[in-house]
Design an enzyme around this catalytic site. Structure first.
Site, short mmCIF file in Angstrom:
data_model
loop_
_atom_site.label_atom_id
_atom_site.label_comp_id
_atom_site.label_asym_id
_atom_site.label_seq_id
_atom_site.Cartn_x
_atom_site.Cartn_y
_atom_site.Cartn_z
N LYS A 28 -34.70 -15.83 -12.55
CA LYS A 28 -34.77 -16.11 -13.99
C LYS A 28 -35.61 -17.36 -14.27
CE LYS A 28 -31.56 -16.54 -17.93
NZ LYS A 28 -30.12 -16.67 -18.26
N GLU A 59 -26.82 -8.89 -15.91
CA GLU A 59 -26.89 -10.22 -15.33
C GLU A 59 -25.49 -10.61 -14.85
OE1 GLU A 59 -28.27 -14.69 -16.88
OE2 GLU A 59 -27.52 -13.21 -18.32
N CYS A 112 -31.88 -11.84 -19.76
CA CYS A 112 -31.14 -12.46 -20.86
C CYS A 112 -32.00 -13.40 -21.73
CB CYS A 112 -29.92 -13.18 -20.29
SG CYS A 112 -28.60 -13.47 -21.50
#
Length: 261
Positions: A111, A41, A148
């Site tokens: 995300k 990321e 994440c």
């Protein structure tokens, strides 16, 4: 599927990050026969301090960072996945881009779960993507994408599995802190075990982040693990291992509680 996870430590200098990635991936060659190379990321540009303006440094999908990834993908004959900040007319997206061996952009994942936790508020600086699981075929393996903080939401991983994923790829910049490494390892193993899939997680290293890029197999065993310094982890994800795990541990088939479609 032959995979390489590239652990690095990004800076708040996009051009310098491209050169750092180029230097690290120079250790990879077409002769390695890689199918997939995963960068963390925020590979394009680090998050920086809380007042660092990510909108000012965000790039479009046809910008220089994705162009560079295309060059590397063509050189290696492999698919590349990497995290970037994608420009919009407002707050940027925290986006994973998937570039195919021909250098063309194949897919994006924006995300879904922003890191509003542990005293931080990612949603002040970035916008969340639509709630839509992203699964694509890479070298014959259906691969689901997460980023994440998504790791803390088991329903997200399960949605990817229900969409056909047999592996989950998770680039991350997992912020270091008390018990955070324990959370990282435990959650990666849990997502692998409960879904009987491989999980391949490429992480940011350095002082600010936890590092420890990991590949976990469908039994929850660690196949490869980095520490905190720049490193490349290689692994082979074998469909036979997934099939055997699902035969012996048919927990997915035995489910009685299912989310609505």
């Amino acid at each position: 599927m032959r995979v390489a996870l590239v652990q690095l430590a990004s800076a708040t200098d996009s051009a310098a990050n491209v050169e750092d990635i180029r230097s690290q991936t120079a250790a990879l060659s077409p002769a390695d026969g890689l199918d997939l190379v995963v960068l963390p990321e925020a590979s394009m540009h680090d998050f920086g301090s809380a007042d660092h303006d990510l909108a000012a440094v965000a790039e479009p999908l046809d910008g220089p960072f994705v162009g560079f990834l295309g060059e590397e993908a063509r050189r290696l004959g492999a698919t590349l996945v990497a995290g970037m900040f994608e420009r919009t007319d407002d707050l940027p997206f925290n986006t994973l881009v998937v570039v195919g061996p021909d250098g063309a952009l194949r897919q994006t994942y924006r995300k879904i779960h922003l890191y509003d936790s542990f005293g931080y508020k990612e949603s002040d600086r970035l916008r969340a993507g639509d709630i839509e699981p992203v699964v694509l075929d890479i070298a014959g393996t259906p691969v689901g994408l997460m980023t994440c903080y998504d790791l803390r939401f088991p329903e997200h991983a399960r949605a990817l599995i229900d969409a056909g994923a047999e592996a989950i790829v998770l680039p991350a910049a997992w912020v270091a802190g008390d018990r955070k490494l324990d959370h990282w390892r435990t959650l990666l193993a849990a997502r692998a075990i409960e879904n009987t899939v491989y999980v391949a997680a490429a992480a940011q290293g350095g002082d600010r982040y936890t590092g420890h890029s990991l590949v976990v197999d469908p039994w929850g065993s660690i196949v490869g693990e980095a520490v905190s310094t720049p490193e490349i982890i290689r692994a082979t994800l074998e469909p036979e291992v997934v099939a055997r795990a699902r035969e012996i541990n048919p927990s997915l088939a035995n489910r009685r509680i299912r989310t609505s479609s």
